[in-house]
Design a protein around this motif. Structure first.
Motif, PDB file in Angstrom:
ATOM      1  N   ASP A 259       0.847  -1.191   0.000  1.00  0.00           N
ATOM      2  CA  ASP A 259       0.000   0.000   0.000  1.00  0.00           C
ATOM      3  C   ASP A 259       0.882   1.240   0.000  1.00  0.00           C
ATOM      4  OD1 ASP A 259      -1.605   2.269   0.948  1.00  0.00           O
ATOM      5  OD2 ASP A 259      -3.172   0.790   1.311  1.00  0.00           O
ATOM      6  N   TYR A 260       0.780   2.023  -1.049  1.00  0.00           N
ATOM      7  CA  TYR A 260       1.629   3.207  -1.196  1.00  0.00           C
ATOM      8  C   TYR A 260       1.397   4.201  -0.062  1.00  0.00           C
ATOM      9  CZ  TYR A 260       3.847   7.228  -3.401  1.00  0.00           C
ATOM     10  OH  TYR A 260       4.656   8.311  -3.658  1.00  0.00           O
ATOM     11  N   HIS A 261       0.137   4.397   0.328  1.00  0.00           N
ATOM     12  CA  HIS A 261      -0.193   5.384   1.352  1.00  0.00           C
ATOM     13  C   HIS A 261       0.416   4.994   2.697  1.00  0.00           C
ATOM     14  CE1 HIS A 261      -3.093   7.000  -1.527  1.00  0.00           C
ATOM     15  NE2 HIS A 261      -3.506   5.769  -1.726  1.00  0.00           N
ATOM     16  N   VAL A 262       0.328   3.722   3.049  1.00  0.00           N
ATOM     17  CA  VAL A 262       0.888   3.256   4.315  1.00  0.00           C
ATOM     18  C   VAL A 262       2.402   3.432   4.318  1.00  0.00           C
ATOM     19  CG1 VAL A 262       1.235   1.227   5.775  1.00  0.00           C
ATOM     20  CG2 VAL A 262      -0.985   1.633   4.720  1.00  0.00           C
ATOM     21  N   CYS A 263       3.051   3.133   3.205  1.00  0.00           N
ATOM     22  CA  CYS A 263       4.511   3.248   3.126  1.00  0.00           C
ATOM     23  C   CYS A 263       4.968   4.702   3.249  1.00  0.00           C
ATOM     24  CB  CYS A 263       5.018   2.638   1.818  1.00  0.00           C
ATOM     25  SG  CYS A 263       4.856   0.833   1.750  1.00  0.00           S
ATOM     26  N   ILE A 264       4.273   5.613   2.598  1.00  0.00           N
ATOM     27  CA  ILE A 264       4.653   7.017   2.690  1.00  0.00           C
ATOM     28  C   ILE A 264       4.429   7.532   4.106  1.00  0.00           C
ATOM     29  CG2 ILE A 264       4.063   9.339   1.898  1.00  0.00           C
ATOM     30  CD1 ILE A 264       5.747   7.675  -0.048  1.00  0.00           C
ATOM     31  N   GLU A 265       3.343   7.118   4.726  1.00  0.00           N
ATOM     32  CA  GLU A 265       3.034   7.571   6.086  1.00  0.00           C
ATOM     33  C   GLU A 265       4.095   7.109   7.075  1.00  0.00           C
ATOM     34  OE1 GLU A 265      -0.503   7.009   9.428  1.00  0.00           O
ATOM     35  OE2 GLU A 265      -0.885   6.550   7.314  1.00  0.00           O
ATOM     36  N   ASN A 266       4.698   5.939   6.825  1.00  0.00           N
ATOM     37  CA  ASN A 266       5.701   5.382   7.731  1.00  0.00           C
ATOM     38  C   ASN A 266       7.122   5.518   7.200  1.00  0.00           C
ATOM     39  OD1 ASN A 266       4.161   3.820  10.033  1.00  0.00           O
ATOM     40  ND2 ASN A 266       3.032   3.416   8.136  1.00  0.00           N
ATOM     41  N   ASP A 267       7.317   6.371   6.175  1.00  0.00           N
ATOM     42  CA  ASP A 267       8.660   6.629   5.626  1.00  0.00           C
ATOM     43  C   ASP A 267       9.358   5.341   5.196  1.00  0.00           C
ATOM     44  OD1 ASP A 267       8.496   9.384   5.936  1.00  0.00           O
ATOM     45  OD2 ASP A 267       9.263   9.325   7.974  1.00  0.00           O
ATOM     46  N   ILE A 268       8.659   4.511   4.437  1.00  0.00           N
ATOM     47  CA  ILE A 268       9.215   3.247   3.951  1.00  0.00           C
ATOM     48  C   ILE A 268       9.536   3.407   2.474  1.00  0.00           C
ATOM     49  CG2 ILE A 268       8.797   0.797   3.586  1.00  0.00           C
ATOM     50  CD1 ILE A 268       6.865   0.918   5.970  1.00  0.00           C
ATOM     51  N   SER A 269      10.799   3.390   2.147  1.00  0.00           N
ATOM     52  CA  SER A 269      11.226   3.597   0.772  1.00  0.00           C
ATOM     53  C   SER A 269      11.017   2.348  -0.091  1.00  0.00           C
ATOM     54  CB  SER A 269      12.701   4.005   0.744  1.00  0.00           C
ATOM     55  OG  SER A 269      13.161   4.144  -0.571  1.00  0.00           O
ATOM     56  N   VAL A 270      11.454   1.194   0.404  1.00  0.00           N
ATOM     57  CA  VAL A 270      11.319  -0.059  -0.349  1.00  0.00           C
ATOM     58  C   VAL A 270      10.475  -1.063   0.437  1.00  0.00           C
ATOM     59  CG1 VAL A 270      12.538  -2.003  -1.398  1.00  0.00           C
ATOM     60  CG2 VAL A 270      13.506   0.298  -1.543  1.00  0.00           C
ATOM     61  N   ALA A 271      10.921  -1.402   1.641  1.00  0.00           N
ATOM     62  CA  ALA A 271      10.191  -2.397   2.433  1.00  0.00           C
ATOM     63  C   ALA A 271      10.579  -2.291   3.894  1.00  0.00           C
ATOM     64  CB  ALA A 271      10.461  -3.810   1.915  1.00  0.00           C
ATOM     65  N   ALA A 272       9.751  -2.850   4.759  1.00  0.00           N
ATOM     66  CA  ALA A 272      10.014  -2.909   6.195  1.00  0.00           C
ATOM     67  C   ALA A 272       9.156  -4.014   6.794  1.00  0.00           C
ATOM     68  CB  ALA A 272       9.720  -1.566   6.871  1.00  0.00           C
ATOM     69  N   VAL A 273       9.530  -4.448   8.002  1.00  0.00           N
ATOM     70  CA  VAL A 273       8.785  -5.498   8.683  1.00  0.00           C
ATOM     71  C   VAL A 273       8.421  -5.024  10.085  1.00  0.00           C
ATOM     72  CG1 VAL A 273      10.937  -6.614   9.460  1.00  0.00           C
ATOM     73  CG2 VAL A 273       8.800  -7.923   9.433  1.00  0.00           C
ATOM     74  N   ASP A 274       7.178  -5.234  10.460  1.00  0.00           N
ATOM     75  CA  ASP A 274       6.734  -4.989  11.826  1.00  0.00           C
ATOM     76  C   ASP A 274       6.532  -6.352  12.472  1.00  0.00           C
ATOM     77  OD1 ASP A 274       5.396  -4.413  14.210  1.00  0.00           O
ATOM     78  OD2 ASP A 274       4.565  -2.562  13.386  1.00  0.00           O
ATOM     79  N   VAL A 275       7.528  -6.784  13.237  1.00  0.00           N
ATOM     80  CA  VAL A 275       7.521  -8.133  13.792  1.00  0.00           C
ATOM     81  C   VAL A 275       6.390  -8.310  14.789  1.00  0.00           C
ATOM     82  CG1 VAL A 275       8.951  -9.861  14.952  1.00  0.00           C
ATOM     83  CG2 VAL A 275      10.015  -8.155  13.478  1.00  0.00           C
ATOM     84  N   THR A 276       6.092  -7.265  15.565  1.00  0.00           N
ATOM     85  CA  THR A 276       5.081  -7.391  16.603  1.00  0.00           C
ATOM     86  C   THR A 276       3.670  -7.463  16.048  1.00  0.00           C
ATOM     87  OG1 THR A 276       4.987  -4.986  16.847  1.00  0.00           O
ATOM     88  CG2 THR A 276       6.520  -6.161  18.259  1.00  0.00           C
ATOM     89  N   CYS A 277       3.496  -7.082  14.784  1.00  0.00           N
ATOM     90  CA  CYS A 277       2.175  -7.149  14.155  1.00  0.00           C
ATOM     91  C   CYS A 277       2.080  -8.261  13.121  1.00  0.00           C
ATOM     92  CB  CYS A 277       1.850  -5.819  13.470  1.00  0.00           C
ATOM     93  SG  CYS A 277       1.444  -4.497  14.598  1.00  0.00           S
ATOM     94  N   GLY A 278       3.209  -8.863  12.760  1.00  0.00           N
ATOM     95  CA  GLY A 278       3.192  -9.890  11.731  1.00  0.00           C
ATOM     96  C   GLY A 278       2.888  -9.332  10.358  1.00  0.00           C
TER      97      GLY A 278
END
Length: 621
Positions: A259-278
């Motif tokens: 989701d482009y909107h979620v990535c921009i909101e969280n400053d994610i350029s390529v990818a990231a993982v939220d381990v606590t949320c899976g």
């Protein structure tokens, strides 16, 4: 500058309101770029903002601007990136990359980078004027520029031909006559043969189309979002489930969000993982193909499966993330999973066969080299969003069960992978996966080992002062009893410096002192030299383990400076020269300490010291 209440900085509040205003815009909220807030000591008194070729935008919180002006400033800086103003291909005097290095000096003569900066400022000012966004900093109307403003190069050529650049220096975000673009002397080039493209320009094109679609759909009363059965990232995750047993179990437990909107909101350029949320977030604007997506997803799966969020253990989060990235990417290259993407990749072939912990220890010795490297999330940001402390803000009650699932899935995947013979796995990765099944050594056991290094067991000797029972077979022969040897006064002791500042809670201090007392008694240490320390040192003298545990009245509660306490111990005439020192603190202390004796730190789990310690560090929970 403060309000009448005396607490709120008006300039900073206006800046935060401006950031909120630009984030609410459907176009500019989608543009890439990283915001950093500094003050006038770093930026100067007059410069509001500038942007560099790495995508970093620096804002001066001490400049007095309205919220609408701050929104304009941020949009202006992001448009420098979105319009490709740092690209060598776009700048005057452009040559191909291979010939640029040979003609660099000639290029500098042919291209006046400051005039190019001014030309780009004029072009952006016209763009923002046309779409009526924010409030410009200059009172000079942009429409007064007599030349063509349809292209930056045309504006540049007009300024060169007319020699009138001094008249149009007010449209930037720096001070008049200053630069709001840093790094123009080293323009960016992209290899078309390798399909390299400017991600900021691609993101702008995507954001522009998406925002227009959103506005049109909203005006027509329709939802612009159309659901697909599977996104490309989800298809890549399905590949692991169907074809790669080692990571298939992990892939089944993650939700891949593209989701482009979620990535921009969280400053994610390529990818990231939220381990606590899976959850794994993939930015569709990064333009990854299927093979690159496989590599990136495998990278994030291993972050979770190898418990990198838990193993941080008080280390610097971003630097630890970088160390883990180097190790994971080296393994994935050996395993030949997918294809390495160009952006955000941390890979060094010379770092093979080294653990993340060892690599981190090496990196802290050269922070200038390793700080602010680009991960898959972006410059200076780790792609592990959720950590053991729940810093992502999404931690929930299922975190523990998720951690157990990650470890179990990776261990089961290894066994199944080996049974099926599905490909090569590096020995280092196998070793780490198997180590997950072995519980870590508790902190109190590690502390006990530290005591063992400094205090050998007291030898027993024979004594007839109190004979032992006579043996039945030889009742006339007295047998000696074994007794502990005499312990010279103050020879078997250690020093304890206790941080009693306001940041240390009573329970925390009591818990730490109780642990020290129990081990002092277990190691036959008769007396311990205790110093309580906040802004000053309070010498409690020599105390028995029982006194430490139950009858010590903690003093202090002011600031946090521990050096006086250490100096007091080291200079005390009645303290042994080889006596070790144990320092109990929560890490909120001075940024430098000089400790000449053997020493160790005992700090709460999740905290960290503001400097690189020479002695051992034990983390208690």
């Amino acid at each position: 500058m403060k309000s009448k209440k005396g607490n709120i900085n008006v300039n900073r509040q206006s800046l935060e309101n401006g950031i909120a205003l630009y984030k609410s815009n459907p176009l500019f909220s989608r543009l890439q770029g990283y915001l950093y807030i500094y003050d006038k000591s770093r930026m100067g008194k007059k410069s509001a903002a500038y942007v560099d070729s790495y995508g970093c935008i620096y804002l001066n919180q001490d400049v007095a601007l309205m919220a609408a002006q701050w929104a304009y400033v941020i949009a202006h800086c992001k448009l420098h990136l979105a319009f490709g103003h740092f690209d060598g291909e776009k700048m005057p005097g452009y040559w191909k990359k291979d010939s640029f290095e040979k003609k660099k000096d000639e290029w500098k003569v042919n291209c006046n980078t400051y005039i190019w900066n001014v030309a780009c400022d004029i072009y952006i000012a016209r763009f923002l004027h046309d779409i009526k966004f924010g409030a410009p900093l200059s009172m000079t109307p942009i429409m007064s520029f007599p030349g063509s403003m349809t292209d930056e190069k045309k504006i540049y050529q007009y300024l060169i031909d007319e020699g009138c650049v001094e008249q149009y220096q007010e449209f930037g975000t720096s001070y008049v006559g200053g630069w709001d673009m840093q790094g123009l002397d080293k323009p960016l080039f992209y290899d078309e043969a390798k399909h390299e493209k400017n991600s900021y320009v691609l993101a702008f094109a995507y954001a522009l189309a998406d925002s227009v679609s959103h506005v049109v759909s909203t005006a027509g009363g329709h939802d612009s979002i159309t659901s697909k059965k599977y996104t490309q990232s989800q298809k890549a995750a399905m590949w692991f489930i169907n074809h790669y047993p080692l990571l298939g179990g992990l892939a089944s437990g993650f939700r891949v969000i593209e989701d482009y909107h979620v990535c921009i909101e969280n400053d994610i350029s390529v990818a990231a993982v939220d381990v606590t949320c899976g959850e794994i977030y993939v930015n569709p604007a990064a333009g990854l193909n299927m093979e690159e997506l496989k590599f990136v997803l495998a990278h994030e799966f291993l972050h979770a499966g190898l418990q990198h969020h838990e193993r941080c253990q008080g280390r610097d989060h971003e630097l630890w993330n970088i160390a883990c990235d180097y190790v994971i990417n080296g393994w994935l290259q050996e395993m030949q999973i997918g294809k390495m993407p160009e952006r955000g990749l941390l890979y060094d072939e010379s770092l093979k066969n080294i653990s993340a912990e060892s690599l981190y220890d090496r990196m802290v010795k050269d922070l200038k080299k390793y700080a602010k490297l680009e991960t898959f999330r972006g410059y200076g940001k780790g792609d592990i969003i959720g950590d053991a402390k729940g810093s992502s803000g999404f931690r929930n009650s299922s975190t523990t069960s998720l951690d157990d699932f990650y470890k179990s899935a990776l261990q089961s995947g290894l066994e199944y992978h080996n049974q099926q013979g599905r490909g090569y796995i590096p020995a280092g990765l196998i070793e780490e996966i198997r180590a997950l099944a072995v519980p870590p050594i508790p902190w109190d056991v590690e502390l006990a080992r530290w005591f063992d290094c400094h205090f050998d067991p007291v030898e027993k000797k024979r004594s007839y002062a109190r004979p032992s029972r006579r043996q039945g077979s030889t009742p006339d022969i007295p047998r000696p009893n074994y007794v502990k040897g005499d312990i010279p006064e103050n020879s078997r002791t250690f020093g304890v410096v206790v941080d009693t500042s306001g940041s240390m809670g009573v329970k925390l201090i009591g818990y730490a002192l109780g642990a020290i007392a129990s081990y002092a008694a277990a190691k036959e240490v008769p007396l311990v030299r205790v110093v309580f320390c906040d802004a000053c040192a309070y010498d409690a003298g020599y105390l028995s383990p029982e006194e430490i545990a139950g009858r010590v009245r903690v003093k202090g509660g002011g600031g946090t400076v521990l050096q006086p306490g250490v100096d007091l111990l080291e200079n005390a005439a009645d303290f042994p020269k080889d006596g070790p020192v144990l320092i109990i603190t929560d890490g909120r202390i001075e940024e430098h300490m000089t400790i000449r004796r053997k020493h160790a730190f005992l700090i709460p789990k999740g905290k960290r010291l503001p400097f690189r310690p020479r002695g051992e560090v034990f983390y208690f929970s």
